[in-house]
Write a protein that holds these residues in place. Structure first.
Motif, PDB file in Angstrom:
ATOM      1  N   GLU A   1       0.831  -1.205   0.000  1.00 48.95           N
ATOM      2  CA  GLU A   1       0.000   0.000   0.000  1.00 48.95           C
ATOM      3  C   GLU A   1       0.868   1.258   0.000  1.00 48.95           C
ATOM      4  OE1 GLU A   1      -2.654  -0.218   3.296  1.00 48.95           O
ATOM      5  OE2 GLU A   1      -4.024  -1.630   2.313  1.00 48.95           O
ATOM      6  N   LYS A   2       1.960   1.194   0.752  1.00 50.43           N
ATOM      7  CA  LYS A   2       2.864   2.347   0.801  1.00 50.43           C
ATOM      8  C   LYS A   2       3.491   2.594  -0.573  1.00 50.43           C
ATOM      9  CE  LYS A   2       6.786   4.231   3.341  1.00 50.43           C
ATOM     10  NZ  LYS A   2       7.776   3.986   4.431  1.00 50.43           N
ATOM     11  N   LEU A   3       3.905   1.502  -1.237  1.00 52.89           N
ATOM     12  CA  LEU A   3       4.486   1.642  -2.572  1.00 52.89           C
ATOM     13  C   LEU A   3       3.471   2.205  -3.565  1.00 52.89           C
ATOM     14  CD1 LEU A   3       6.562  -1.667  -2.869  1.00 52.89           C
ATOM     15  CD2 LEU A   3       7.415   0.648  -2.428  1.00 52.89           C
ATOM     16  N   LEU A   4       2.236   1.717  -3.469  1.00 54.45           N
ATOM     17  CA  LEU A   4       1.197   2.224  -4.352  1.00 54.45           C
ATOM     18  C   LEU A   4       0.935   3.701  -4.088  1.00 54.45           C
ATOM     19  CD1 LEU A   4      -1.336  -0.769  -4.266  1.00 54.45           C
ATOM     20  CD2 LEU A   4       0.078  -0.046  -6.208  1.00 54.45           C
ATOM     21  N   PHE A   5       0.948   4.058  -2.798  1.00 53.06           N
ATOM     22  CA  PHE A   5       0.726   5.458  -2.438  1.00 53.06           C
ATOM     23  C   PHE A   5       1.854   6.340  -2.989  1.00 53.06           C
ATOM     24  CE2 PHE A   5       1.676   8.968   0.451  1.00 53.06           C
ATOM     25  CZ  PHE A   5       0.492   9.686   0.374  1.00 53.06           C
ATOM     26  N   LEU A   6       3.101   5.869  -2.828  1.00 54.49           N
ATOM     27  CA  LEU A   6       4.240   6.650  -3.318  1.00 54.49           C
ATOM     28  C   LEU A   6       4.207   6.782  -4.840  1.00 54.49           C
ATOM     29  CD1 LEU A   6       7.064   5.225  -1.020  1.00 54.49           C
ATOM     30  CD2 LEU A   6       5.972   7.479  -0.869  1.00 54.49           C
TER      31      LEU A   6
END
Length: 223
Positions: free
Chosen positions: A205-210
């Motif tokens: 999720e963090k990677l997608l957000f970034l």
């Protein structure tokens, strides 16, 4: 059956004593307590503590227990009783407690048996019961007087069964503990799996957000 045969050799000869003189220390203890009750009643007839082992059937039970206790002690077990009046007899075999229950069973008349003569009381029968282990259904745990064989002639069998039951109880305990350890390990592994899965999900999720944030910035620059 191999365990049973070893137990039979271990207990050796088992006989009910003809008298209670020179009894096993545990039997001597309850007899001494009973003598104390007699003395108290002699001094104070209204004393509430009545003797527990005056009846002939009680003496028979004590002689049987004495024979069992002597043999079992010789085999390395530890007889004992629970309660102030020796209400629950038992033997500690290793780490396992095996209860022994002795009870007098009044004979019932069957339709095929002759009725006793007038005024003659039918002889009661003695039944000996030890702990029953449902997971070991082939183990004997109850014996009763028969016309052909009294309990006194089955003491080797009973003593061996007590030793075997103690061993089987210990094995069952070891298996339960082992299963408990396996269950706790599986629970721990499942918790760790869920933690890793959750950490991976949060990382994705963090990677997608970034990635989304980078695209937004690029769009903002172009505009």
């Amino acid at each position: 059956d191999e365990v049973r045969q070893r137990a039979i050799k271990l207990v050796g000869r088992v006989t009910a004593s003809k008298s209670l003189e020179g009894s096993h220390p545990l039997i001597a203890k309850v007899l001494a307590e009973d003598r104390g009750r007699h003395e108290k009643i002699a001094a104070t007839p209204t004393h509430w503590a009545k003797p527990k082992f005056d009846a002939p059937e009680s003496h028979r039970q004590l002689r049987i227990l004495n024979g069992l206790f002597v043999a079992l002690s010789r085999a390395g077990a530890f007889p004992n009783f629970r309660g102030n009046d020796a209400l629950e007899w038992g033997v500690r075999v290793g780490n396992s407690w095996v209860s022994i229950n002795l009870e007098t069973i009044e004979q019932k008349h069957s339709g095929h048996s002759l009725q006793p003569k007038q005024g003659r009381k039918r002889a009661a029968r003695l039944r000996v019961t030890i702990d029953n282990l449902p997971e070991y259904s082939d183990l004997a745990y109850s014996w009763i007087d028969t016309d052909d064989k009294k309990i006194e002639r089955r003491l080797v069998e009973i003593a061996a069964a007590i030793m075997v039951t103690g061993e089987m109880k210990y094995r069952a305990l070891v298996l339960r503990r082992y299963q408990w350890q396996i269950d706790r390990r599986n629970e721990y592994l499942e918790q760790q799996r869920k933690k890793i899965e959750e950490a991976n999900r949060q990382h994705r999720e963090k990677l997608l957000f970034l990635a989304a944030e980078r695209r937004r910035r690029l769009i903002d620059r172009k505009s």
